[in-house]
Design an enzyme around this catalytic site. Structure first.
Site, short mmCIF file in Angstrom:
data_model
loop_
_atom_site.label_atom_id
_atom_site.label_comp_id
_atom_site.label_asym_id
_atom_site.label_seq_id
_atom_site.Cartn_x
_atom_site.Cartn_y
_atom_site.Cartn_z
N ALA A 12 0.83 -1.22 0.00
CA ALA A 12 0.00 0.00 0.00
C ALA A 12 0.86 1.26 0.00
O ALA A 12 0.45 2.30 0.50
CB ALA A 12 -0.92 -0.01 1.21
N ARG A 18 -3.19 9.10 -9.74
CA ARG A 18 -4.32 9.20 -10.66
C ARG A 18 -5.66 9.42 -9.94
O ARG A 18 -6.67 9.71 -10.58
CB ARG A 18 -4.39 7.96 -11.56
N GLN A 74 8.19 1.60 3.29
CA GLN A 74 8.99 1.53 2.06
C GLN A 74 9.28 2.98 1.68
O GLN A 74 8.40 3.70 1.22
CB GLN A 74 8.21 0.85 0.94
N GLY A 143 0.22 -7.09 -16.52
CA GLY A 143 1.21 -8.11 -16.83
C GLY A 143 0.48 -9.30 -17.43
O GLY A 143 -0.59 -9.68 -16.95
N ASN A 172 -2.21 -10.78 -14.97
CA ASN A 172 -1.80 -10.86 -13.57
C ASN A 172 -2.63 -9.90 -12.73
O ASN A 172 -2.63 -8.70 -12.95
CB ASN A 172 -0.31 -10.49 -13.47
N ARG A 318 -27.14 10.61 13.08
CA ARG A 318 -25.68 10.74 13.01
C ARG A 318 -25.01 9.86 14.05
O ARG A 318 -25.66 9.22 14.88
CB ARG A 318 -25.30 12.21 13.19
N TYR A 372 -24.62 23.50 22.19
CA TYR A 372 -23.33 24.12 21.83
C TYR A 372 -23.39 25.61 22.13
O TYR A 372 -24.34 26.29 21.74
CB TYR A 372 -23.10 23.88 20.34
N SER A 390 -44.27 21.38 21.88
CA SER A 390 -43.69 21.80 20.60
C SER A 390 -42.90 23.08 20.72
O SER A 390 -43.17 23.92 21.58
CB SER A 390 -44.80 22.00 19.58
N ARG A 425 -43.28 31.59 29.11
CA ARG A 425 -44.18 32.05 28.06
C ARG A 425 -44.71 33.40 28.51
O ARG A 425 -45.30 33.51 29.59
CB ARG A 425 -45.34 31.06 27.96
C1 UD1 Z 1 1.35 -4.67 -11.22
C2 UD1 Z 1 2.00 -5.93 -11.85
C3 UD1 Z 1 1.20 -6.34 -13.09
C4 UD1 Z 1 -0.25 -6.56 -12.74
C5 UD1 Z 1 -0.82 -5.32 -12.08
C6 UD1 Z 1 -2.21 -5.61 -11.58
C7 UD1 Z 1 4.37 -5.85 -11.35
C8 UD1 Z 1 5.71 -5.52 -11.87
N1 UD1 Z 1 3.36 -5.66 -12.18
O1 UD1 Z 1 1.54 -3.65 -12.18
O2 UD1 Z 1 1.76 -7.55 -13.63
O3 UD1 Z 1 -0.97 -6.91 -13.91
O4 UD1 Z 1 -0.02 -4.92 -10.95
O5 UD1 Z 1 -2.80 -4.42 -11.13
O6 UD1 Z 1 4.24 -6.28 -10.24
N2 UD1 Z 1 3.47 -0.82 -4.68
C9 UD1 Z 1 4.19 -0.54 -3.56
N3 UD1 Z 1 5.49 -0.17 -3.68
C10 UD1 Z 1 6.10 -0.07 -4.89
C11 UD1 Z 1 5.35 -0.35 -6.04
C12 UD1 Z 1 4.04 -0.73 -5.90
O7 UD1 Z 1 3.68 -0.63 -2.45
O8 UD1 Z 1 7.29 0.27 -4.91
C13 UD1 Z 1 2.07 -1.22 -4.54
C14 UD1 Z 1 1.11 -0.17 -5.06
O9 UD1 Z 1 0.66 0.68 -4.03
C15 UD1 Z 1 -0.03 -1.01 -5.60
C16 UD1 Z 1 0.63 -2.31 -6.02
O10 UD1 Z 1 1.85 -2.37 -5.33
O11 UD1 Z 1 -0.99 -1.33 -4.61
C17 UD1 Z 1 0.84 -2.40 -7.52
O12 UD1 Z 1 1.72 -1.41 -7.96
P1 UD1 Z 1 1.56 -0.72 -9.37
O13 UD1 Z 1 2.69 0.23 -9.56
O14 UD1 Z 1 0.19 -0.19 -9.52
O15 UD1 Z 1 1.78 -1.96 -10.35
P2 UD1 Z 1 1.34 -2.08 -11.86
O16 UD1 Z 1 2.32 -1.35 -12.71
O17 UD1 Z 1 -0.08 -1.74 -11.99
#
Ligand code: UD1
Ligand code: CA
Length: 446
Positions: A12, A18, A74, A143, A172, A318, A372, A390, A425
């Site tokens: 994540a 985008r 990361q 992929g 993939n 709420r 409040y 009322s 009143r």
């Molecule tokens: C990746 C796959 C692709 C697959 C697609 C499905 C690879 C190289 N490619 O491509 O084969 O069809 O997902 O959606 O794996 N993320 C990190 N750290 C990073 C990079 C990515 O946490 O350094 C996380 C992103 O937040 C995301 C996921 O990994 O949740 C996928 O990363 P993204 O860059 O979207 O991969 P794709 O290029 O879409």
């Protein structure tokens, strides 16, 4: 066969540019819960040894909603392979036999599918990994899974795919399962000699094959593995999930008169014989007991509704609203942090906030709890059987004791003892004939 014990790593770290939002991608809500929570809930159902979430910098909110699971950082985002390397280095394996890699932005994944992947790995001791694939008529960007003689040979990313490979429609999903004792050596072999100069997790297939292992696939539907990269895809996922939630509610016996106009949350719960009229919004953390009737155009969030209570039409409940049994909340009533005892009623046009309402109390039309003062919130306590006339303003903090009656049109600033009448009143004046004289000044009669 004994199934493998496993840990889960959720990727994540992506910012999700985008989405065009300052919110990290996985924090965007879907059916009332952040995307990442859907993924974690699916993983939790399978009771893995450990779940960890890989996040980027400035994602404290992601860490907070991921609790109690640990988060790993990361710093540089160098690709999915790098992400898993960082995860493993941070302890994501937790000595389990296998590691499931999920994406935080692929929220519709089901426990059954993950289970099918685990079953496949445990039935095939010669396999190093299982990839989740799906078929699509529009594979661009994914992929491609190159399968020969029933075995996965390699994954080709869009950028490296030949014209022939680009025609492959088996893609993939990103979700993968690795045997823990093989994973470190596969990760160590990754490089970034590719178009994107990223460490591709998908290259592990090639390295596993070279080391003599087989690689397998499990197939999911394109809907289940829909990845969210844009607001359009978020809306698409919402649409799919709402249809699923409505279908589940109907299956459970909830009456949805016009299902497609009812918005539900993933965590909404229903008792028996619940009826929901058209155009109702049910946000996160709403629980409806047996026989509850939600009338049209009502908006509920964080509310627990007791058996046989009715809400709406046009009510707004709420967070922190708790209704007992047979409560009636009518049109244009707003409640917030308010507890209503059994048989209590607020039938029309009221605001009841930071309040406790006793059993059988009746709140008249136009009653407002003035909770409040511009700086702090204060509590209103309305005792059992109290009748509030009322158009009454109850200036909190205030207590109306059991059985008290408040005259209509009052502004109540002092506590009212049990069984007393209280009203504020000005005395009513009557001047006989005044109206006739007034009209005569304008030479008018009725
Ligand atoms: C990746 C796959 C692709 C697959 C697609 C499905 C690879 C190289 N490619 O491509 O084969 O069809 O997902 O959606 O794996 N993320 C990190 N750290 C990073 C990079 C990515 O946490 O350094 C996380 C992103 O937040 C995301 C996921 O990994 O949740 C996928 O990363 P993204 O860059 O979207 O991969 P794709 O290029 O879409
Ligand atoms: Ca993606």
């Amino acid at each position: 066969m004994e199934s493998l014990n496993f840990s889960v790593l959720v990727l994540a770290a992506g910012k999700g540019t985008r989405m065009r939002s300052t919110l990290p991608k996985v924090m965007h809500p879907l059916a009332g819960l952040p995307l990442i929570r859907h993924v974690l809930n699916a993983a939790e159902t399978l009771t893995p040894k450990q779940i960890s979430v890989l996040i980027g910098e400035e994602m404290a909110d992601v860490a907070a909603v991921s609790k109690p699971h640990k988060t790993l950082l990361q710093k540089d985002r160098l690709g999915t392979g790098h992400a898993v390397q960082q995860g493993v280095a941070g302890g994501a394996l937790a000595e389990a036999e296998a590691l499931v890699v999920l994406y935080g932005d692929t929220p519709l994944i089901t426990p059954d599918t993950i289970q099918a992947m685990l079953a496949k790995l445990s039935q095939n001791p010669e396999a190093a990994l299982v990839v989740l694939g799906f078929h699509t008529a529009t594979p661009t960007g994914y992929g491609r899974l190159v399968v020969e003689h029933g075995a996965l040979q390699r994954i080709v990313e869009e950028k490296e795919a030949s014209e022939v490979e680009k025609k492959i429609t088996f893609c993939n999903a990103g979700i993968m399962l690795f045997r823990s004792n093989v994973l470190p050596e596969l990760l160590a072999k990754l490089d970034n000699n590719n178009q994107k100069q990223e460490y591709y997790l998908t290259d592990t297939i090639h390295h596993a094959r070279n080391a003599g292992y087989t690689c397998l696939t499990v197939e999911a539907t394109a809907e289940e593995v829909l990845g969210i990269n844009s607001k359009a895809e978020l809306a698409q996922a919402e649409n799919i999930l709402q249809q699923q939630l409505r279908a589940q509610a109907l299956e459970q016996g909830v009456t949805l008169i016009v299902p497609e106009t009812v918005f539900l949350s993933k965590d909404t719960t229903f008792g028996g014989d619940v009826v929901i009229e058209p155009n109702v919004f049910i946000g996160a953390n709403v629980h409806l007991a047996d026989g509850v009737h939600i009338k049209a155009f009502s908006h509920l969030e964080g509310a627990t509704i007791g058996a046989h209570s009715t809400v709406g039409p046009f009510a707004r409940l709420r967070a922190g609203t708790v209704l007992g049994k047979n409560v009636k909340i009518g049109n244009f009533v707003e409640t917030k942090k308010a507890t209503f005892g059994d048989e209590a009623k607020a039938s029309h046009l009221s605001y009841i906030g930071d309040a406790t309402v006793g059993n059988h109390a009746n709140i008249g039309a136009g009653t407002i709890t003035c909770n409040y003062n511009g700086f702090t919130k204060a509590e209103t306590v309305i005792g059992e059987g109290v009748f509030v006339g009322s158009n009454t303003a109850l200036v909190a903090p205030i207590t109306l004791e059991k059985g008290a009656i408040i005259g209509a049109g009052s502004t109540i600033t002092q506590n009212v003892p049990a069984d007393s009448l209280s009203l504020t009143r000005p005395p009513q004046t009557i001047i006989t004939g005044w109206a006739t004289a007034f009209r005569a000044r304008f030479k008018k009669e009725i």
